[in-house]
Design a protein around this motif. Structure first.
Motif, PDB file in Angstrom:
ATOM      1  N   GLY A   9     -10.714  -0.797   1.344  1.00 20.85           N
ATOM      2  CA  GLY A   9     -10.496   0.153   0.265  1.00 20.85           C
ATOM      3  C   GLY A   9      -9.354   1.127   0.499  1.00 20.85           C
ATOM      4  N   GLU A  10      -8.743   1.078   1.679  1.00 24.09           N
ATOM      5  CA  GLU A  10      -7.637   1.986   1.984  1.00 24.09           C
ATOM      6  C   GLU A  10      -6.308   1.305   1.677  1.00 24.09           C
ATOM      7  OE1 GLU A  10      -8.045   3.243   6.042  1.00 24.09           O
ATOM      8  OE2 GLU A  10      -9.945   4.230   5.668  1.00 24.09           O
ATOM      9  N   ILE A  11      -5.371   2.083   1.160  1.00 21.71           N
ATOM     10  CA  ILE A  11      -4.054   1.535   0.852  1.00 21.71           C
ATOM     11  C   ILE A  11      -3.020   2.148   1.787  1.00 21.71           C
ATOM     12  CG2 ILE A  11      -4.577   0.984  -1.541  1.00 21.71           C
ATOM     13  CD1 ILE A  11      -3.197   3.589  -2.346  1.00 21.71           C
ATOM     14  N   CYS A  12      -1.878   1.479   1.870  1.00 23.71           N
ATOM     15  CA  CYS A  12      -0.798   1.927   2.742  1.00 23.71           C
ATOM     16  C   CYS A  12      -0.307   3.297   2.310  1.00 23.71           C
ATOM     17  CB  CYS A  12       0.354   0.926   2.712  1.00 23.71           C
ATOM     18  SG  CYS A  12      -0.054  -0.558   3.625  1.00 23.71           S
ATOM     19  N   PRO A  13       0.115   4.056   3.290  1.00 22.52           N
ATOM     20  CA  PRO A  13       0.362   3.684   4.685  1.00 22.52           C
ATOM     21  C   PRO A  13      -0.789   3.982   5.636  1.00 22.52           C
ATOM     22  CG  PRO A  13       1.330   5.826   4.314  1.00 22.52           C
ATOM     23  CD  PRO A  13       0.682   5.391   2.996  1.00 22.52           C
ATOM     24  N   LEU A  14      -1.923   4.457   5.158  1.00 22.57           N
ATOM     25  CA  LEU A  14      -3.008   4.885   6.033  1.00 22.57           C
ATOM     26  C   LEU A  14      -3.464   3.811   7.035  1.00 22.57           C
ATOM     27  CD1 LEU A  14      -4.730   7.299   6.759  1.00 22.57           C
ATOM     28  CD2 LEU A  14      -6.360   6.586   5.022  1.00 22.57           C
ATOM     29  N   PRO A  15      -3.756   2.577   6.624  1.00 25.81           N
ATOM     30  CA  PRO A  15      -4.185   1.582   7.614  1.00 25.81           C
ATOM     31  C   PRO A  15      -3.131   1.310   8.691  1.00 25.81           C
ATOM     32  CG  PRO A  15      -4.738   0.850   5.419  1.00 25.81           C
ATOM     33  CD  PRO A  15      -3.853   2.056   5.264  1.00 25.81           C
ATOM     34  N   LEU A  16      -1.869   1.267   8.309  1.00 22.61           N
ATOM     35  CA  LEU A  16      -0.810   1.037   9.289  1.00 22.61           C
ATOM     36  C   LEU A  16      -0.717   2.201  10.266  1.00 22.61           C
ATOM     37  CD1 LEU A  16       1.513  -0.613  10.429  1.00 22.61           C
ATOM     38  CD2 LEU A  16       3.008   0.445   8.718  1.00 22.61           C
ATOM     39  N   LEU A  17      -0.825   3.415   9.779  1.00 22.51           N
ATOM     40  CA  LEU A  17      -0.777   4.591  10.651  1.00 22.51           C
ATOM     41  C   LEU A  17      -1.950   4.588  11.635  1.00 22.51           C
ATOM     42  CD1 LEU A  17       0.278   7.318   8.075  1.00 22.51           C
ATOM     43  CD2 LEU A  17       1.722   6.226   9.816  1.00 22.51           C
ATOM     44  N   HIS A  38      -6.358  -5.336   1.204  1.00 21.28           N
ATOM     45  CA  HIS A  38      -5.187  -5.243   0.325  1.00 21.28           C
ATOM     46  C   HIS A  38      -4.061  -6.066   0.937  1.00 21.28           C
ATOM     47  CE1 HIS A  38      -6.549  -2.171  -2.500  1.00 21.28           C
ATOM     48  NE2 HIS A  38      -7.151  -1.609  -1.478  1.00 21.28           N
ATOM     49  N   ARG A  39      -3.500  -6.950   0.133  1.00 23.37           N
ATOM     50  CA  ARG A  39      -2.433  -7.834   0.631  1.00 23.37           C
ATOM     51  C   ARG A  39      -1.228  -7.038   1.129  1.00 23.37           C
ATOM     52  NH1 ARG A  39      -1.759 -12.998   2.504  1.00 23.37           N
ATOM     53  NH2 ARG A  39       0.374 -12.841   3.178  1.00 23.37           N
ATOM     54  N   CYS A  40      -0.884  -5.935   0.461  1.00 25.03           N
ATOM     55  CA  CYS A  40       0.269  -5.143   0.898  1.00 25.03           C
ATOM     56  C   CYS A  40       0.034  -4.543   2.283  1.00 25.03           C
ATOM     57  CB  CYS A  40       0.624  -4.058  -0.119  1.00 25.03           C
ATOM     58  SG  CYS A  40      -0.649  -2.801  -0.325  1.00 25.03           S
TER      59      CYS A  40
END
Length: 72
Positions: A9-17, A38-40
């Motif tokens: 349910g989280e969108i970028c950039p949070l998961p990458l960070l 999320h694919r992105c």
């Protein structure tokens, strides 16, 4: 040791960070498992970690849900 980050349910950039921070804290040989829906987010993780000296494996465990395994 396997570290796990749930990013459903989280969108970028949070998961990458989150993944970058945890990866920096890890020791050589440890594995980071990041679960995303999320694919992105998946694309951003693959782009970032492919530039580092680590191995990565992606599994689509459900339609639209991926587990990304990153070994330091």
């Amino acid at each position: 040791m396997v570290h796990e980050i749930m990013c459903m349910g989280e969108i970028c950039p949070l998961p990458l960070l989150k993944a970058k921070k945890k990866y920096e804290e890890m020791k050589e040989g440890e594995i980071l498992k990041v679960v995303v829906d999320h694919r992105c987010t998946l694309d951003n993780l693959e782009t970032y970690f492919s530039k580092l000296n680590c191995s990565m494996e992606v599994k689509e465990v459900l339609k639209g849900v991926w587990e990304v395994y990153i070994k330091k």
